[in-house]
Design a protein around this motif. Sequence first.
Motif, PDB file in Angstrom:
ATOM      1  N   ILE A 190       2.662  53.086 101.902  1.00 31.49           N
ATOM      2  CA  ILE A 190       1.008  53.768 101.307  1.00 31.49           C
ATOM      3  C   ILE A 190       1.279  52.263  99.788  1.00 31.49           C
ATOM      4  CG2 ILE A 190       0.712  55.642  98.871  1.00 31.49           C
ATOM      5  CD1 ILE A 190       2.595  56.918 100.593  1.00 31.49           C
ATOM      6  N   ALA A 227      -2.982  54.075  97.083  1.00 29.32           N
ATOM      7  CA  ALA A 227      -3.488  55.442  96.182  1.00 29.32           C
ATOM      8  C   ALA A 227      -3.821  55.013  94.517  1.00 29.32           C
ATOM      9  CB  ALA A 227      -2.669  56.248  96.102  1.00 29.32           C
ATOM     10  N   ARG A 267      -5.361  59.591  96.643  1.00 33.56           N
ATOM     11  CA  ARG A 267      -5.488  59.187  98.257  1.00 33.56           C
ATOM     12  C   ARG A 267      -6.433  58.821  98.939  1.00 33.56           C
ATOM     13  NH1 ARG A 267       1.237  62.251  99.533  1.00 33.56           N
ATOM     14  NH2 ARG A 267       0.851  60.110 101.264  1.00 33.56           N
TER      15      ARG A 267
END
Length: 394
Positions: free
Chosen positions: A203, A82, A87
């Motif tokens: 992430i 991200a 993203r």
Amino acid sequence: MAGTVKTQVCIVGSGPSGLLLSQMLANAGIDSVLLDRQDRSYIEGRIRAGVLEQGTVAALEEAGAADRLHREGLPHDGFELAFDGDRHRIDIKALTGKSVMVYGQTEVTKDLFNKREAAGQVFYFNVDNVKPTDLKSSTPSVHFTHEGEQQVIECDYIAGCDGFHGASRQAIPKDVLQTFERVYPFGWLGIMVDKPPVSHELIYANHERGFALASMRSETRSRYYVQCDVNDDLASWSDDRFWEELAIRLGPDAAANLETGASFEKSIAPLRSFVAEPMRYGNMFLAGDAAHIVPPTGAKGLNLAVADVRLLSRALIAHYRNANDHYIDTYSETVLKRVWKVERFSWQLSTMMHQFPENTGFEKRMQRASFDDIQSSETASRAIAENYVGLPLE
Ligand code: RFL
Ligand code: PHB
């Protein structure tokens, strides 16, 4: 039990490298003794890595220590990068045909300890003044103190698996050892919390306030990190401050699913790239963090340690089974080639994903261009995916 003990391989360090090596040697009928500066519960309690490459899982299967991993581990087919809230998913399964496994280093270590103890492995814990000697002779030995007594292990080979601060690397003469290092101007503040993860995949986020990582240990336990000053006082990072910062850096889309709670572990880790050459001196070999450190951004430290041990066990097994020393003679060269590629990947991903105090607008735009390239190019995404799932052993 003071005095002298004989074995085939004396393994210094009972972290994941040392434990796995002893298990792989035992499976081939080769005797070893393990010694560690700490005790078992301390080693098992160290919260570190969380992502295992397929090759690492294969090594644990081969060692016979992967049953619980397959029951409790979480297979992941992708992860996200991200950038200021944008993203991009790297579909590692589609790009490489492989996946990774989320399973904590604490659990890998427990599984290996259980197996080694059940098999009657000889351990010395809480040892001090460890000194590998006579490395160039055919009868090297390791001297140390244990429960106040002087102890010597005489062996054919020494495996230095004693991590970055260990004694093995220090035993290589200064005029032989070369080291290469980069220390990053920040640290990672990590917390563990018993709440479901914000997303079912990891992430990695670069935000103008700094890097953040959303990871996990299970469907009910999350592991989160934010880039911080390495000298920050932990007391200045209340849970509330951490959650606020994490939410901003992950961006509003991801943060919408963030479940916060009281953390039960909080620590700051420095980031470093480091390689020592050579990884063999006489009849002593280095493996794992004793020889190299990577910043955690690519989740490579533990995986690299396991790859070393696979190559070292192959070398020792070929020696004892077939009197073939080819793999012993080529160990350092073979391992270092792979180590440097993994160093490059970890450095590249770290450089792209963090805020560096010295960065000007130029470097910041280079970071963004790298992200945009990965986002728009399957080839660039595949290069990241191939490294993330793990490079071939050689
Ligand atoms: P270890 O785990 O450091 O184990 C070395 C063992 O040697 C003992 N020892 C000695 N024993 C005898 N005599 C001496 N003089 C000794 N000096 C030390 C120590 O007590 C210890 O038990 O090295 P090993 O086995 O090579 O394993 C390497 C991994 O532990 C390491 O690469 C990873 O944990 C790195 N790492 C991560 N790797 C990943 O793949 N993914 C991650 O997400 C990840 N996060 C991390 C990490 C390392 C961290 N550190 C080092 C603080 C997060 C952190 C915070
Ligand atoms: C972790 O879960 O601790 C973790 C995962 C991925 C990384 C680093 C740490 O790259």
